[in-house]
Design a protein around this motif. Structure first.
Motif, PDB file in Angstrom:
ATOM      1  N   LEU A 183      -3.095  11.447  -0.493  1.00 45.33           N
ATOM      2  CA  LEU A 183      -3.317  12.379   0.606  1.00 45.33           C
ATOM      3  C   LEU A 183      -3.065  13.812   0.178  1.00 45.33           C
ATOM      4  O   LEU A 183      -2.197  14.078  -0.667  1.00 45.33           O
ATOM      5  CB  LEU A 183      -2.388  12.046   1.781  1.00 45.33           C
ATOM      6  N   SER A 184      -3.807  14.709   0.763  1.00 45.69           N
ATOM      7  CA  SER A 184      -3.594  16.134   0.528  1.00 45.69           C
ATOM      8  C   SER A 184      -4.056  16.898   1.754  1.00 45.69           C
ATOM      9  O   SER A 184      -5.194  16.721   2.201  1.00 45.69           O
ATOM     10  CB  SER A 184      -4.360  16.607  -0.713  1.00 45.69           C
ATOM     11  N   GLU A 185      -3.163  17.699   2.323  1.00 43.59           N
ATOM     12  CA  GLU A 185      -3.482  18.557   3.473  1.00 43.59           C
ATOM     13  C   GLU A 185      -4.158  17.783   4.598  1.00 43.59           C
ATOM     14  O   GLU A 185      -5.136  18.234   5.194  1.00 43.59           O
ATOM     15  CB  GLU A 185      -4.353  19.740   3.028  1.00 43.59           C
ATOM     16  N   GLY A 186      -3.636  16.602   4.884  1.00 40.80           N
ATOM     17  CA  GLY A 186      -4.119  15.828   6.016  1.00 40.80           C
ATOM     18  C   GLY A 186      -5.385  15.044   5.803  1.00 40.80           C
ATOM     19  O   GLY A 186      -5.949  14.509   6.764  1.00 40.80           O
ATOM     20  N   LYS A 187      -5.845  14.941   4.558  1.00 42.05           N
ATOM     21  CA  LYS A 187      -7.070  14.193   4.262  1.00 42.05           C
ATOM     22  C   LYS A 187      -6.837  13.217   3.117  1.00 42.05           C
ATOM     23  O   LYS A 187      -5.953  13.415   2.282  1.00 42.05           O
ATOM     24  CB  LYS A 187      -8.215  15.148   3.916  1.00 42.05           C
ATOM     25  N   THR A 228       0.849  -1.187   0.000  1.00 43.10           N
ATOM     26  CA  THR A 228       0.000   0.000   0.000  1.00 43.10           C
ATOM     27  C   THR A 228       0.884   1.237   0.000  1.00 43.10           C
ATOM     28  O   THR A 228       1.714   1.409   0.903  1.00 43.10           O
ATOM     29  CB  THR A 228      -0.908   0.023   1.239  1.00 43.10           C
ATOM     30  N   ALA A 229       0.738   2.080  -1.010  1.00 44.31           N
ATOM     31  CA  ALA A 229       1.530   3.302  -1.102  1.00 44.31           C
ATOM     32  C   ALA A 229       0.731   4.474  -0.563  1.00 44.31           C
ATOM     33  O   ALA A 229      -0.437   4.665  -0.915  1.00 44.31           O
ATOM     34  CB  ALA A 229       1.928   3.565  -2.550  1.00 44.31           C
ATOM     35  N   LEU A 230       1.365   5.272   0.300  1.00 40.96           N
ATOM     36  CA  LEU A 230       0.800   6.538   0.756  1.00 40.96           C
ATOM     37  C   LEU A 230       1.468   7.625  -0.076  1.00 40.96           C
ATOM     38  O   LEU A 230       2.687   7.834   0.011  1.00 40.96           O
ATOM     39  CB  LEU A 230       1.083   6.769   2.244  1.00 40.96           C
ATOM     40  N   TYR A 231       0.672   8.296  -0.907  1.00 43.12           N
ATOM     41  CA  TYR A 231       1.213   9.277  -1.849  1.00 43.12           C
ATOM     42  C   TYR A 231       0.675  10.667  -1.546  1.00 43.12           C
ATOM     43  O   TYR A 231      -0.507  10.837  -1.223  1.00 43.12           O
ATOM     44  CB  TYR A 231       0.825   8.900  -3.279  1.00 43.12           C
ATOM     45  N   GLY A 232       1.533  11.656  -1.675  1.00 45.10           N
ATOM     46  CA  GLY A 232       1.106  13.035  -1.496  1.00 45.10           C
ATOM     47  C   GLY A 232       2.314  13.939  -1.351  1.00 45.10           C
ATOM     48  O   GLY A 232       3.438  13.479  -1.141  1.00 45.10           O
ATOM     49  N   PRO A 233       2.113  15.239  -1.448  1.00 47.78           N
ATOM     50  CA  PRO A 233       3.226  16.181  -1.325  1.00 47.78           C
ATOM     51  C   PRO A 233       3.727  16.256   0.108  1.00 47.78           C
ATOM     52  O   PRO A 233       3.082  15.749   1.035  1.00 47.78           O
ATOM     53  CB  PRO A 233       2.603  17.509  -1.767  1.00 47.78           C
ATOM     54  N   SER A 234       4.861  16.911   0.301  1.00 54.65           N
ATOM     55  CA  SER A 234       5.377  17.120   1.648  1.00 54.65           C
ATOM     56  C   SER A 234       4.340  17.869   2.479  1.00 54.65           C
ATOM     57  O   SER A 234       3.707  18.805   2.004  1.00 54.65           O
ATOM     58  CB  SER A 234       6.682  17.931   1.596  1.00 54.65           C
TER      59      SER A 234
END
Length: 368
Positions: free
Chosen positions: A206-210, A27-33
């Motif tokens: 993910l984006s901004e904690g969601k 399972t990959a968790l993807y998103g910006p820093s």
């Protein structure tokens, strides 16, 4: 269910509010820093105590703040691999690996030292010190140390981020083997679309904690709007194809997918190998008629299954290529001038050089 995560946590001005489930091998968790990826894995691993959470790994409750269940981190049976290998410099590779054994009671040890060493291709490194290893070799040893602790889940927090492209290419096949043969589910933190396209069986965006999206990798990666932070240049379809032949005269490999035959730059894989192929939306051109006089070798007949909403000058056209879902990102002007609409037959044109050899990963037994 391998993983069931429900977390609410505030840290300074950042608020994390996520819920997702996954049955994927990787399972990959993807998103910006700053999107919350590392906070999630730290909560799973016990390095962060969330304000409110329920975290279940392979049916075992690790955290449930409603019932005051918080399993201490040293009893969670979670392996953790960081960006840097964090090996003990005064120990050789063998003793770095055996350090992982100390966290598991002798009666509960199942991982075979020889199997882990063979799986990661590090037999020839056992007597060497970390200072003599490449970045990729250090990460393979770090993974082996985590596996020898007999974890129920392996967390990998951007393990390739500090490696150059050559070292990443070196370690990709070992993570694929670990995914398919290691017997331990993996959660991988990444901000690279190419990386998750090659390795992930499931993706959480993910984006901004969601959570923006979650599901099988092939489904999530088709939606380019989930990957706006990557410039919409990397997202696209994942399809499965088999190596059917090699053309030595032109240094090409022929892949057979449900969509049709694909010619790509020569690959080292033997005939019969099953690969996952990433077809980036930006690399596909649509034609209403069979094209002639083009240099492109790959032309796939398709039907338009749907057309997404306009995003600036561009639109996503979802295609059905012989049962393989493919997406093309084209301009609104092209959609209007060609009269593109659902059900219309078209031809998807893909240049051979559009295939990134590093993104052509070996497909596991689990469907992508």
């Amino acid at each position: 269910m391998i993983l069931d995560v429900d977390i609410y946590h505030r840290q300074g001005g950042f608020s994390l509010e996520v819920r997702f489930q996954s049955d994927g091998k990787l399972t990959a968790l993807y998103g910006p820093s700053g999107s919350g990826k590392t906070t999630i894995v730290n909560a799973i691993g016990g390095l962060v105590q969330p304000d409110h959470a329920r975290i279940v790994v392979q049916g075992r409750e690790l955290v449930d703040t409603k019932t005051n269940i918080v399993v201490p981190k040293h009893k969670r049976r979670i392996g953790y691999v960081f960006q840097e290998g964090r090996l003990f410099p005064h120990l050789n590779v063998r003793h770095n690996l055996l350090f992982g054994r100390w966290f598991t009671p002798s009666g509960e040890r199942k991982a075979s030292f020889d199997h882990v060493v063979d799986l990661l291709g590090i037999t020839h490194l056992l007597d060497r010190r970390p200072s003599t290893l490449s970045g990729g070799e250090k990460q393979r040893v770090a993974i082996g140390r985590a596996l020898l602790a007999d974890p129920q889940l392996l967390l990998m927090d951007e393990p390739l981020a500090s490696l150059d492209e050559a070292r990443k290419s070196e370690i990709y096949p070992y993570i694929e083997r670990l995914r398919d043969e290691g017997g331990v589910p993996i959660v991988l933190v990444s901000h690279s679309v190419a990386e998750i396209a090659r390795l992930a069986t499931s993706v959480v965006v993910l984006s901004e904690g969601k959570v923006v999206a979650s599901g099988p990798a092939a489904e999530v990666l088709r939606h380019t709007n989930y990957f706006a932070q990557s410039g919409l240049t990397e997202a696209g379809a994942l399809i499965e194809a088999q190596v059917s032949g090699h053309n030595a005269a032109y240094d090409l490999t022929v892949l057979q997918a449900r969509a049709g035959a694909l010619s790509v730059p020569r690959l080292p894989h033997p005939i019969g190998t099953i690969l996952r192929v990433r077809l980036r939306a930006r690399d596909i051109i649509l034609s209403l008629a069979p094209p002639h006089g083009l240099s492109a070798l790959n032309v796939l007949p398709a039907f338009i299954s749907s057309i997404g909403d306009a995003e600036g000058a561009s639109m996503d056209v979802q295609l059905d290529c012989g049962g393989d879902p493919v997406v093309a990102r084209v301009t609104r002007k092209s959609v209007e001038e060609l009269g593109l609409k659902p059900g219309l037959p078209v031809h998807a044109i893909i240049k051979s050089i559009a295939f990134d050899p590093e993104a052509l990963g070996v497909a596991g037994q689990e469907n992508i």
